[in-house]
Write a protein that holds these residues in place. Structure first.
Motif, PDB file in Angstrom:
ATOM      1  N   PRO A  39      -2.888  -3.280 -17.611  1.00  0.00           N
ATOM      2  CA  PRO A  39      -4.124  -3.220 -16.796  1.00  0.00           C
ATOM      3  C   PRO A  39      -4.290  -4.365 -15.631  1.00  0.00           C
ATOM      4  N   ALA A  40      -3.377  -5.347 -16.184  1.00  0.00           N
ATOM      5  CA  ALA A  40      -3.336  -6.431 -15.464  1.00  0.00           C
ATOM      6  C   ALA A  40      -2.601  -6.088 -13.847  1.00  0.00           C
ATOM      7  N   SER A  41      -1.320  -5.375 -14.066  1.00  0.00           N
ATOM      8  CA  SER A  41      -0.641  -5.051 -12.658  1.00  0.00           C
ATOM      9  C   SER A  41      -1.247  -4.113 -12.145  1.00  0.00           C
ATOM     10  N   LEU A  42      -2.062  -3.088 -12.832  1.00  0.00           N
ATOM     11  CA  LEU A  42      -2.652  -1.972 -12.159  1.00  0.00           C
ATOM     12  C   LEU A  42      -3.781  -2.662 -11.381  1.00  0.00           C
ATOM     13  N   ALA A  43      -4.470  -3.531 -12.080  1.00  0.00           N
ATOM     14  CA  ALA A  43      -5.846  -4.223 -11.207  1.00  0.00           C
ATOM     15  C   ALA A  43      -5.295  -4.767  -9.925  1.00  0.00           C
ATOM     16  N   ALA A  44      -4.341  -5.482  -9.996  1.00  0.00           N
ATOM     17  CA  ALA A  44      -3.855  -6.113  -8.978  1.00  0.00           C
ATOM     18  C   ALA A  44      -3.246  -5.099  -7.741  1.00  0.00           C
ATOM     19  N   MET A  45      -2.813  -4.022  -8.201  1.00  0.00           N
ATOM     20  CA  MET A  45      -2.404  -2.984  -7.204  1.00  0.00           C
ATOM     21  C   MET A  45      -3.658  -2.483  -6.490  1.00  0.00           C
ATOM     22  N   LEU A  46      -4.780  -2.293  -7.266  1.00  0.00           N
ATOM     23  CA  LEU A  46      -6.139  -1.558  -6.867  1.00  0.00           C
ATOM     24  C   LEU A  46      -6.503  -2.543  -5.703  1.00  0.00           C
ATOM     25  N   ARG A  47      -6.652  -3.759  -6.341  1.00  0.00           N
ATOM     26  CA  ARG A  47      -7.185  -4.732  -5.089  1.00  0.00           C
ATOM     27  C   ARG A  47      -6.607  -5.114  -3.904  1.00  0.00           C
ATOM     28  N   GLU A  48      -5.305  -4.865  -4.178  1.00  0.00           N
ATOM     29  CA  GLU A  48      -4.425  -4.921  -2.811  1.00  0.00           C
ATOM     30  C   GLU A  48      -4.608  -3.630  -1.942  1.00  0.00           C
ATOM     31  N   GLY A  49      -5.117  -2.520  -2.588  1.00  0.00           N
ATOM     32  CA  GLY A  49      -5.438  -1.375  -2.074  1.00  0.00           C
ATOM     33  C   GLY A  49      -6.771  -1.131  -1.564  1.00  0.00           C
ATOM     34  N   PHE A  74       4.814   7.099  -7.904  1.00  0.00           N
ATOM     35  CA  PHE A  74       5.953   7.708  -6.825  1.00  0.00           C
ATOM     36  C   PHE A  74       5.936   7.178  -5.467  1.00  0.00           C
ATOM     37  N   ALA A  75       4.947   6.731  -5.033  1.00  0.00           N
ATOM     38  CA  ALA A  75       4.835   5.946  -3.781  1.00  0.00           C
ATOM     39  C   ALA A  75       5.303   4.579  -3.707  1.00  0.00           C
ATOM     40  N   PRO A  76       6.410   4.271  -2.799  1.00  0.00           N
ATOM     41  CA  PRO A  76       7.107   3.033  -2.697  1.00  0.00           C
ATOM     42  C   PRO A  76       6.040   1.769  -2.470  1.00  0.00           C
ATOM     43  N   ASP A  77       5.278   2.178  -1.584  1.00  0.00           N
ATOM     44  CA  ASP A  77       3.953   1.544  -1.303  1.00  0.00           C
ATOM     45  C   ASP A  77       2.601   1.825  -1.974  1.00  0.00           C
ATOM     46  N   MET A  78       2.600   1.558  -3.169  1.00  0.00           N
ATOM     47  CA  MET A  78       1.419   1.892  -4.174  1.00  0.00           C
ATOM     48  C   MET A  78      -0.052   1.428  -3.491  1.00  0.00           C
ATOM     49  N   PRO A  79      -0.166   0.263  -3.091  1.00  0.00           N
ATOM     50  CA  PRO A  79      -1.428  -0.112  -2.437  1.00  0.00           C
ATOM     51  C   PRO A  79      -1.798   0.870  -1.190  1.00  0.00           C
TER      52      PRO A  79
END
Length: 276
Positions: free
Chosen positions: A190-200, A128-133
């Motif tokens: 998983p790939a998009s989720l992992a990318a978001m986690l790394r950016e965070g 729900f966060a526009p900026d997930m990272p």
């Protein structure tokens, strides 16, 4: 996103889930408790620990966490929807979980110091966060060294095939309300989720996919699921005649297809912050 747009988005989310509170805990909507409990099970919480549950809803993960940490532990549940928080408070009282408390708040402006929680949890909320990272950074910052962050999100084909039928009916009746994608679609693999986690700022984590089916016992149960979830924000904007036609289209589809279950695939993330 501008501050005014962020405030509008928060207001829409709060309105949708405050309205959905009347059916949020209906027996047709057992998926909240099912996945909340499964998230907490992955954390291996111990008595005396402290937990922050963001986007806690009516306590589907906060209450199992409170049971796990015991009377000497502490769980704080935060959500934008006061009606859901009141449901959570009632259930905590009924279960004798005085260690669980619930307060209104937003994941992007948490009023807690850094590195104070043994675990931070967010089930079906990070998208729900526009900026997930940015939201991940806010949650990760509250995890103490050696503590854990648990995120749970929807996997692919959310509530299909019934989900597509609902949005087709909305497009016919009120095209201005039609959504071409759901917010969780951004991290439903998983790939998009992992990318978001790394950016965070999270480099080490475990991601686990789980395929599942949520049972639909009757056409009416599907409508209750729609009303007791985020779909409510769209449904409540329909006029009476459009509402009746959308409801009929959904009930007819479930009945004619003899559908007895919808896809409820989830992805779990657990990340442990390195101890100092």
């Amino acid at each position: 996103m501008h501050r005014q747009d962020l405030e509008a988005a928060r207001a829409r989310a709060a309105a949708a889930y405050n309205a959905a509170a009347d059916l949020f805990d209906h027996p047709a909507n057992t998926f909240w408790d099912r996945f909340g409990q499964a998230t907490i099970d992955r954390l291996n919480l111990r008595p005396g620990q402290t937990v922050l549950d963001v986007c806690c809803g009516s306590g589907a993960s906060a209450l199992p966490a409170a049971a796990a940490v015991g009377a000497k532990g502490r769980v704080i549940g935060v959500d934008l929807a006061e009606n859901l928080l009141e449901l959570a408070r009632t259930k905590a009282r009924q279960r004798g979980l005085a260690q669980a408390e619930f307060q209104m708040g937003d994941m992007m402006s948490l009023a807690f110091p850094a590195e104070v929680f043994d675990a931070v949890v967010c089930v079906f909320g990070i998208f729900f966060a526009p900026d997930m990272p940015g939201a991940v950074k806010e949650l990760w910052r509250r995890v103490r060294p050696g503590g854990k962050l648990a995120l749970t999100t929807w996997g692919p084909n959310f509530f299909e095939p019934a989900n597509s039928v609902f949005w087709k009916a909305i497009r016919i009746e009120a095209p201005e309300l039609h959504k071409s994608f759901n917010p969780w679609d951004r991290i439903s693999d998983p790939a998009s989720l992992a990318a978001m986690l790394r950016e965070g700022g999270i480099e080490t984590y475990q991601i686990a996919e789980e395929a599942g089916i949520h049972p639909i016992a009757s056409p009416e149960d599907w409508w209750i699921t729609l009303l007791g979830s985020g779909y409510r924000g769209t449904i409540d904007q329909l006029d009476a005649e459009s509402l009746a036609r959308v409801r009929e289209a959904n009930l007819r589809f479930i009945a004619e297809s003899r559908l007895n279950g919808i896809e409820a695939n989830v992805i779990y993330v657990v990340a442990e912050k390195p101890a100092r």
